[in-house]
Design a protein around this motif. Structure first.
Motif, PDB file in Angstrom:
ATOM      1  N   TYR A 169       1.657  11.459 -26.536  1.00 52.18           N
ATOM      2  CA  TYR A 169       0.660  10.497 -26.103  1.00 52.18           C
ATOM      3  C   TYR A 169       0.816   9.212 -26.922  1.00 52.18           C
ATOM      4  CZ  TYR A 169      -1.833  14.286 -23.714  1.00 52.18           C
ATOM      5  OH  TYR A 169      -2.176  15.323 -22.886  1.00 52.18           O
ATOM      6  N   GLN A 192      -6.142   9.827 -38.657  1.00 53.61           N
ATOM      7  CA  GLN A 192      -5.812  11.223 -38.365  1.00 53.61           C
ATOM      8  C   GLN A 192      -5.662  11.452 -36.875  1.00 53.61           C
ATOM      9  OE1 GLN A 192      -8.420  14.001 -40.280  1.00 53.61           O
ATOM     10  NE2 GLN A 192      -8.138  13.113 -42.304  1.00 53.61           N
ATOM     11  N   GLY A 193      -5.193  12.646 -36.543  1.00 52.41           N
ATOM     12  CA  GLY A 193      -5.058  13.015 -35.143  1.00 52.41           C
ATOM     13  C   GLY A 193      -6.378  13.479 -34.564  1.00 52.41           C
ATOM     14  N   GLN A 244      -5.965  27.078 -22.747  1.00 55.83           N
ATOM     15  CA  GLN A 244      -5.342  27.131 -24.062  1.00 55.83           C
ATOM     16  C   GLN A 244      -5.149  25.689 -24.505  1.00 55.83           C
ATOM     17  OE1 GLN A 244      -1.820  29.391 -23.300  1.00 55.83           O
ATOM     18  NE2 GLN A 244      -2.969  31.239 -22.794  1.00 55.83           N
ATOM     19  N   PRO A 245      -6.151  25.159 -25.195  1.00 48.90           N
ATOM     20  CA  PRO A 245      -6.180  23.717 -25.472  1.00 48.90           C
ATOM     21  C   PRO A 245      -4.989  23.213 -26.268  1.00 48.90           C
ATOM     22  CG  PRO A 245      -8.293  24.722 -25.930  1.00 48.90           C
ATOM     23  CD  PRO A 245      -7.319  25.839 -25.724  1.00 48.90           C
ATOM     24  N   GLN A 246      -4.762  21.917 -26.151  1.00 47.85           N
ATOM     25  CA  GLN A 246      -3.707  21.273 -26.893  1.00 47.85           C
ATOM     26  C   GLN A 246      -4.196  20.963 -28.309  1.00 47.85           C
ATOM     27  OE1 GLN A 246      -1.796  18.056 -24.737  1.00 47.85           O
ATOM     28  NE2 GLN A 246      -2.342  19.014 -22.785  1.00 47.85           N
ATOM     29  N   TYR A 263     -12.947  15.632 -28.174  1.00 54.35           N
ATOM     30  CA  TYR A 263     -12.155  15.580 -29.393  1.00 54.35           C
ATOM     31  C   TYR A 263     -12.777  14.561 -30.347  1.00 54.35           C
ATOM     32  CZ  TYR A 263      -8.136  18.102 -27.341  1.00 54.35           C
ATOM     33  OH  TYR A 263      -7.301  19.033 -26.784  1.00 54.35           O
ATOM     34  N   GLY A 318      -8.145   5.087 -25.727  1.00 56.07           N
ATOM     35  CA  GLY A 318      -7.869   6.510 -25.753  1.00 56.07           C
ATOM     36  C   GLY A 318      -6.389   6.781 -25.578  1.00 56.07           C
ATOM     37  N   PRO A 319      -5.939   7.947 -25.975  1.00 54.83           N
ATOM     38  CA  PRO A 319      -4.518   8.294 -25.806  1.00 54.83           C
ATOM     39  C   PRO A 319      -4.095   8.291 -24.343  1.00 54.83           C
ATOM     40  CG  PRO A 319      -5.603   9.802 -27.328  1.00 54.83           C
ATOM     41  CD  PRO A 319      -6.685   8.992 -26.680  1.00 54.83           C
ATOM     42  N   GLY A 357     -10.966   9.344 -22.124  1.00 57.22           N
ATOM     43  CA  GLY A 357     -11.811   8.169 -22.039  1.00 57.22           C
ATOM     44  C   GLY A 357     -11.416   7.177 -23.113  1.00 57.22           C
ATOM     45  N   GLN A 386       5.449  15.569 -21.114  1.00 57.45           N
ATOM     46  CA  GLN A 386       5.255  16.951 -21.509  1.00 57.45           C
ATOM     47  C   GLN A 386       6.573  17.700 -21.337  1.00 57.45           C
ATOM     48  OE1 GLN A 386       2.913  19.602 -19.078  1.00 57.45           O
ATOM     49  NE2 GLN A 386       2.441  20.942 -20.799  1.00 57.45           N
ATOM     50  N   PHE A 430     -13.672  11.268 -28.413  1.00 52.13           N
ATOM     51  CA  PHE A 430     -13.003  11.119 -27.129  1.00 52.13           C
ATOM     52  C   PHE A 430     -13.343  12.277 -26.204  1.00 52.13           C
ATOM     53  CE2 PHE A 430     -10.307   7.523 -27.913  1.00 52.13           C
ATOM     54  CZ  PHE A 430     -10.070   7.536 -29.281  1.00 52.13           C
ATOM     55  N   PHE A 486      -3.400  18.690 -31.670  1.00 46.89           N
ATOM     56  CA  PHE A 486      -2.743  17.426 -31.978  1.00 46.89           C
ATOM     57  C   PHE A 486      -2.320  17.322 -33.434  1.00 46.89           C
ATOM     58  CE2 PHE A 486      -3.230  14.703 -28.237  1.00 46.89           C
ATOM     59  CZ  PHE A 486      -4.092  15.472 -27.467  1.00 46.89           C
ATOM     60  N   GLY A 487      -1.198  16.616 -33.635  1.00 46.54           N
ATOM     61  CA  GLY A 487      -0.790  16.240 -34.978  1.00 46.54           C
ATOM     62  C   GLY A 487      -1.514  14.971 -35.409  1.00 46.54           C
ATOM     63  N   ASP A 488      -1.221  14.527 -36.643  1.00 36.74           N
ATOM     64  CA  ASP A 488      -1.878  13.325 -37.155  1.00 36.74           C
ATOM     65  C   ASP A 488      -1.230  12.037 -36.661  1.00 36.74           C
ATOM     66  OD1 ASP A 488      -2.752  14.725 -40.414  1.00 36.74           O
ATOM     67  OD2 ASP A 488      -3.784  14.755 -38.486  1.00 36.74           O
ATOM     68  N   PHE A 525      -1.016   9.623 -21.752  1.00 36.60           N
ATOM     69  CA  PHE A 525       0.023  10.637 -21.619  1.00 36.60           C
ATOM     70  C   PHE A 525       1.380   9.999 -21.363  1.00 36.60           C
ATOM     71  CE2 PHE A 525       1.769  14.697 -20.551  1.00 36.60           C
ATOM     72  CZ  PHE A 525       2.554  14.533 -19.420  1.00 36.60           C
ATOM     73  N   LEU A 549       1.008  10.249 -30.726  1.00 35.63           N
ATOM     74  CA  LEU A 549       0.488  11.579 -31.005  1.00 35.63           C
ATOM     75  C   LEU A 549       1.304  12.642 -30.286  1.00 35.63           C
ATOM     76  CD1 LEU A 549      -3.278  10.708 -30.528  1.00 35.63           C
ATOM     77  CD2 LEU A 549      -2.209  11.327 -32.695  1.00 35.63           C
ATOM     78  N   LEU A 571      -0.281   4.252 -32.182  1.00 35.98           N
ATOM     79  CA  LEU A 571      -0.222   5.575 -32.807  1.00 35.98           C
ATOM     80  C   LEU A 571       0.347   6.536 -31.771  1.00 35.98           C
ATOM     81  CD1 LEU A 571      -1.040   7.380 -35.278  1.00 35.98           C
ATOM     82  CD2 LEU A 571      -3.181   7.812 -34.044  1.00 35.98           C
ATOM     83  N   GLN A 605      -1.395   5.990 -28.276  1.00 40.67           N
ATOM     84  CA  GLN A 605      -2.754   5.503 -28.466  1.00 40.67           C
ATOM     85  C   GLN A 605      -2.723   4.103 -29.049  1.00 40.67           C
ATOM     86  OE1 GLN A 605      -5.280   7.753 -31.158  1.00 40.67           O
ATOM     87  NE2 GLN A 605      -7.138   6.864 -30.331  1.00 40.67           N
TER      88      GLN A 605
END
Lengths: 115, 115
Positions: free
Chosen positions: B35, A42-43, B102-104, A36, B42-43, A106, B48, A90, B106-108, B45, B90, B88, B37
């Motif tokens: 998430y 931003q996200g 089916q990837p995630q 990513y 890194g973000p 990471g 979910q 990332f 992300f918003g800003d 978790f 996310l 932050l 951050q």
């Protein structure tokens, strides 16, 4: 423990030069792997993903990544960097043993591009 | 098509207060993940949710809670805010809960500052 490591916290390259960002995942069952990019304020935007099959995957913005099982690595590359590529990158993994969609990230690598 | 939207964009709170962050997933996405951050990392978790049920929880204290509504939007609540909650936050959405192919998306994010 499941983890993702990005050894380089900060990288500086000249515009037009090639780029390689390193990523290692913890040993075990091969996870699904992602890169990513995050621009300031931003996200996260998905660059590319690896699930199985061809170990060289192509992504958006001219990026590619190579999966190497023997090295537990998934390094991101770009042949010629543009000033607009300056951002935070990332690497992330989803382990199949997880019962959720949890991504493990990471620490990130900050890319600075010199004119 | 609208991406993942989060509100508010920025928020300033003081220690001990409570905060609610909101997320609207991409249309058709039924899974929402949260998430945290922290600057320079890194973000991580947090939660979910899928089909209004909690599917996973990260290593966060009980001060953190979330829920998902029938329209698949989600709220993240944090009670008794601490300085260390500054981060932050996310939100990410995906079609399903355990389908990494089916990837995630992300918003800003919401930038939360605790004074």
């Amino acid at each position: 423990a499941q983890s993702v490591t990005q050894p380089d916290i900060h990288i500086t390259v000249s515009e037009g030069a090639s780029l390689e960002l390193r990523c290692n995942y913890s040993y075990g069952a091969t996870p699904y792997l992602f890169w990513y990019v995050q621009s300031p304020g931003q996200g996260l935007q998905l660059l590319l993903k690896y699930f199985s099959g061809d170990t060289l995957v192509q992504g958006i913005k001219g990026f590619e990544a190579e999966f190497k099982r023997s090295q537990s690595s998934f390094n991101l590359r770009k042949p010629s960097v543009h000033w607009s590529d300056a951002a935070e990158y990332f690497c992330a993994a989803h382990y199949g043993s997880s019962n959720t969609g949890k991504l493990i990230f990471g620490q990130g690598t900050t890319l600075q591009v010199k004119p | 098509d609208a991406g993942v939207t989060q509100s508010p964009t920025h928020l300033i709170k003081t220690r001990g207060q409570h905060v609610t962050l909101r997320c609207s997933p991409i249309s058709g996405h039924k899974s929402v993940s949260w998430y945290q951050q922290v600057l320079g990392q890194g973000p991580q978790f947090i939660f979910q949710y899928y089909e209004k049920e909690e599917r996973g929880r990260g290593n966060f204290p009980d001060r953190f809670s979330a829920r998902q509504f029938p329209n698949y939007s989600s709220e993240l609540n944090v009670n008794a805010l601490l300085l260390g909650d500054s981060a932050l936050y996310l939100c990410a959405s995906s079609l399903r809960d355990r389908a990494p192919n089916q990837p995630q998306h992300f918003g800003d994010g919401t930038r939360l500052s605790i004074l």
